[in-house]
Write a protein that holds these residues in place. Structure first.
Motif, short mmCIF file in Angstrom:
data_model
loop_
_atom_site.label_atom_id
_atom_site.label_comp_id
_atom_site.label_asym_id
_atom_site.label_seq_id
_atom_site.Cartn_x
_atom_site.Cartn_y
_atom_site.Cartn_z
N ARG A 74 -26.86 26.10 31.74
CA ARG A 74 -27.37 26.17 30.37
C ARG A 74 -28.66 27.00 30.27
NH1 ARG A 74 -25.37 20.66 27.37
NH2 ARG A 74 -23.52 20.36 28.65
N ASN A 75 -29.20 27.38 31.44
CA ASN A 75 -30.36 28.27 31.48
C ASN A 75 -31.56 27.73 30.69
OD1 ASN A 75 -29.00 30.31 33.05
ND2 ASN A 75 -27.90 30.88 31.18
N LEU A 76 -31.87 26.47 30.91
CA LEU A 76 -33.00 25.84 30.23
C LEU A 76 -34.22 25.82 31.14
CD1 LEU A 76 -31.05 22.81 28.72
CD2 LEU A 76 -31.53 25.02 27.65
N GLU A 77 -35.40 25.93 30.55
CA GLU A 77 -36.64 25.95 31.32
C GLU A 77 -37.39 24.63 31.19
OE1 GLU A 77 -37.62 27.88 33.50
OE2 GLU A 77 -36.52 29.76 33.19
N VAL A 78 -38.21 24.37 32.19
CA VAL A 78 -39.12 23.23 32.18
C VAL A 78 -40.54 23.77 32.18
CG1 VAL A 78 -39.89 21.15 33.39
CG2 VAL A 78 -37.47 21.84 33.49
N TYR A 79 -41.36 23.31 31.21
CA TYR A 79 -42.73 23.78 31.09
C TYR A 79 -43.71 22.64 31.34
CZ TYR A 79 -40.80 27.97 28.87
OH TYR A 79 -40.11 29.13 28.63
N ARG A 119 -29.47 21.99 24.06
CA ARG A 119 -29.73 23.26 24.77
C ARG A 119 -31.11 23.83 24.44
NH1 ARG A 119 -24.80 25.16 27.01
NH2 ARG A 119 -23.08 23.78 26.42
N ARG A 120 -32.11 22.96 24.64
CA ARG A 120 -33.49 23.37 24.42
C ARG A 120 -34.30 23.09 25.69
NH1 ARG A 120 -33.06 20.45 19.36
NH2 ARG A 120 -34.51 18.89 20.20
N SER A 121 -35.28 23.94 25.95
CA SER A 121 -36.16 23.72 27.09
C SER A 121 -37.05 22.52 26.82
CB SER A 121 -36.99 24.98 27.35
OG SER A 121 -36.17 26.08 27.69
N VAL A 122 -37.71 22.01 27.86
CA VAL A 122 -38.50 20.79 27.72
C VAL A 122 -39.92 21.02 28.23
CG1 VAL A 122 -37.87 19.87 30.00
CG2 VAL A 122 -38.49 18.30 28.16
N ILE A 123 -40.86 20.31 27.64
CA ILE A 123 -42.25 20.32 28.10
C ILE A 123 -42.55 18.95 28.69
CG2 ILE A 123 -44.66 20.55 27.44
CD1 ILE A 123 -43.74 22.26 25.07
#
Length: 350
Positions: A296-301, A233-237
C-alpha cells in the motif's frame, strides 16, 4: 457475519469445553463491544452447529448498533436483547448462570470529557449487579467474569522485571486517565469483596490491548488508529515509538475469558494479554506498514520526518516484562501474532 469472524468462532469451539454450558443462561453486558460480541457469537453459533441448549442475554445501550451487530440473531429464539445501562437494568442478572460483565467505556478520548459516566458504569453498575445476585438467595451462579484492565497496575517503571497479578505501582488519582484505571481497580475490589463476604464466584480479567474485527477505529487507541490508516490508505504519525503495549488478538482474549469462566479460581484476577507480542509502537508500525501491508506504500512519520525503525534502540527502552503464567495454568496460551491478527482485522473491516 464475516468469514474471518466465523473462522475465529469455530476455532474457539474446537479449543474449549463448550458442553459445560449446556442448559445454561448466559448474560453479556456491553454486548456490542468488540470483545463481548465475540462471546455472543460463540454461544449463538454453538446453538446452531452443536445444538447447544443455552439462552444468551445481551445487554446494550445503543439499540441501533446492536441491531447491526446481531442482525443474524434478532429473531433467534435463544437470543434475547435488552436495551439499557447496567445501573438501570440490574434485574437482568436474575436467574443467570454465567455473567460476562463487559459494560464500560474504554475510549481514551472520553476520559476527560465523560469521567462521571465512566466511573458510574465501572463502580455503581458493577455494584448493582453484584448486590442483586448476593441478595437473591435462590440464585446460584456459576461465574461472574469482570472485564478489568491491565491499567490497574498504574505507571510501570522502565525496568527489567515481571508484572504479575500481585504487582502494583503508583497512580495519580487526579489524572484524567485514572478515571478509567482507578474505577477498574475499585470494580475488582467489589468483586473480591462480594466473593469474600457472600461467596459470589467472581473472577477478574485484566485485559491487555485487544484488537480485532469490530473495534471502534475512532476510540483513540493506537491499534485502532493504525487499522484506520491502513484501511483508508493513509500514512500515520506516531509520537512515542518506544512505548510498549501487549497487543492481543480478540480470539486469544475471548479464549482466555471462556477458560476463566469454566476454570478460574473464585476471587482471583488473571492477566490476559499476549506476552509474546509486548512490542513497541515503532516495531508494530514497521511490521504493519513495511511488511504486512507494504504493497500500500504507506509511510510512518515521527517528529515531522519519516520514521526509521531501529530494533536495538527502540526495543531496549521500557523493557518491563508481562507475566501470564497464572492464566496459563488454566490451559491458555496466545496463538495469533500481530502480523496475522492485524491482517485479519483489516481484511474483515475494509
Amino acid at each position: 457475519m464475516h468469514d474471518i469472524v466465523k473462522e475465529d468462532i469455530n476455532w474457539l469451539i474446537q479449543h474449549t469445553d463448550w458442553e459445560a454450558f449446556q442448559n445454561k443462561k448466559i448474560l453479556i453486558t456491553g454486548a456490542s463491544g468488540s470483545i463481548a460480541r465475540y462471546i455472543v457469537f460463540y454461544f449463538m453459533i454453538l446453538s446452531e452447529v452443536k445444538d447447544l441448549e443455552c439462552d444468551v442475554y445481551a445487554l446494550v445501550r445503543n439499540q441501533e448498533k446492536a441491531k447491526q451487530v446481531f442482525e443474524d440473531y434478532l429473531m433467534h429464539p435463544r437470543f434475547h436483547l435488552t436495551i439499557g445501562s447496567v445501573e438501570e437494568a440490574a434485574s437482568c442478572v436474575d436467574n443467570m448462570n454465567y455473567i460476562f460483565h463487559a459494560a464500560g467505556i474504554s475510549t481514551s478520548k472520553l476520559f476527560s470529557k465523560n469521567p462521571v459516566e465512566i466511573m458510574r458504569t465501572n463502580l455503581i453498575g458493577t455494584y448493582y449487579l453484584l448486590d442483586r445476585i448476593a441478595r437473591n438467595q435462590q440464585q446460584k451462579i456459576d461465574k461472574f467474569i469482570f472485564f478489568s484492565s491491565g491499567a490497574v497496575y498504574g505507571t510501570l517503571p522502565n525496568l527489567e522485571m515481571s508484572v504479575n497479578e500481585n504487582t502494583f505501582y503508583a497512580m495519580d488519582a487526579l489524572n484524567d486517565n485514572s478515571v478509567y484505571s482507578e474505577s477498574k481497580r475499585a470494580g475488582e475490589l467489589l468483586c473480591y469483596s462480594y466473593w469474600r463476604e457472600h461467596q459470589l464466584p467472581a473472577v477478574m480479567a485484566r485485559i491487555g490491548h485487544t484488537y480485532g474485527p469490530g473495534i471502534d477505529i475512532n476510540d483513540g487507541h493506537i491499534y485502532s488508529e493504525l487499522v484506520d490508516k491502513i484501511i483508508n490508505r493513509r500514512s500515520v504519525i506516531i509520537r512515542n515509538p518506544s512505548d510498549k503495549r501487549p497487543f492481543t488478538y480478540v480470539r486469544d482474549t475471548v479464549y482466555g475469558l471462556i477458560l476463566m469462566a469454566l476454570l478460574g479460581e473464585d476471587g482471583n484476577a488473571y492477566n490476559l494479554w499476549n506476552a509474546d507480542e509486548m512490542i513497541s509502537i515503532g516495531k508494530l508500525t514497521h511490521i504493519l506498514f513495511k511488511e504486512v501491508f507494504k504493497d500500500r506504500n504507506l509511510e510512518v512519520y515521527c517528529d515531522r520526518s519519516i520514521y526509521k525503525y531501529d530494533d536495538q534502540i527502540t526495543e531496549d527502552i521500557n523493557i518491563t516484562r508481562t507475566d501470564t503464567k497464572k492464566l496459563e495454568t488454566l490451559g491458555w496460551k496466545a496463538f495469533v501474532d500481530v502480523a496475522e491478527g492485524f491482517y485479519r482485522t483489516v481484511k474483515c473491516m475494509e
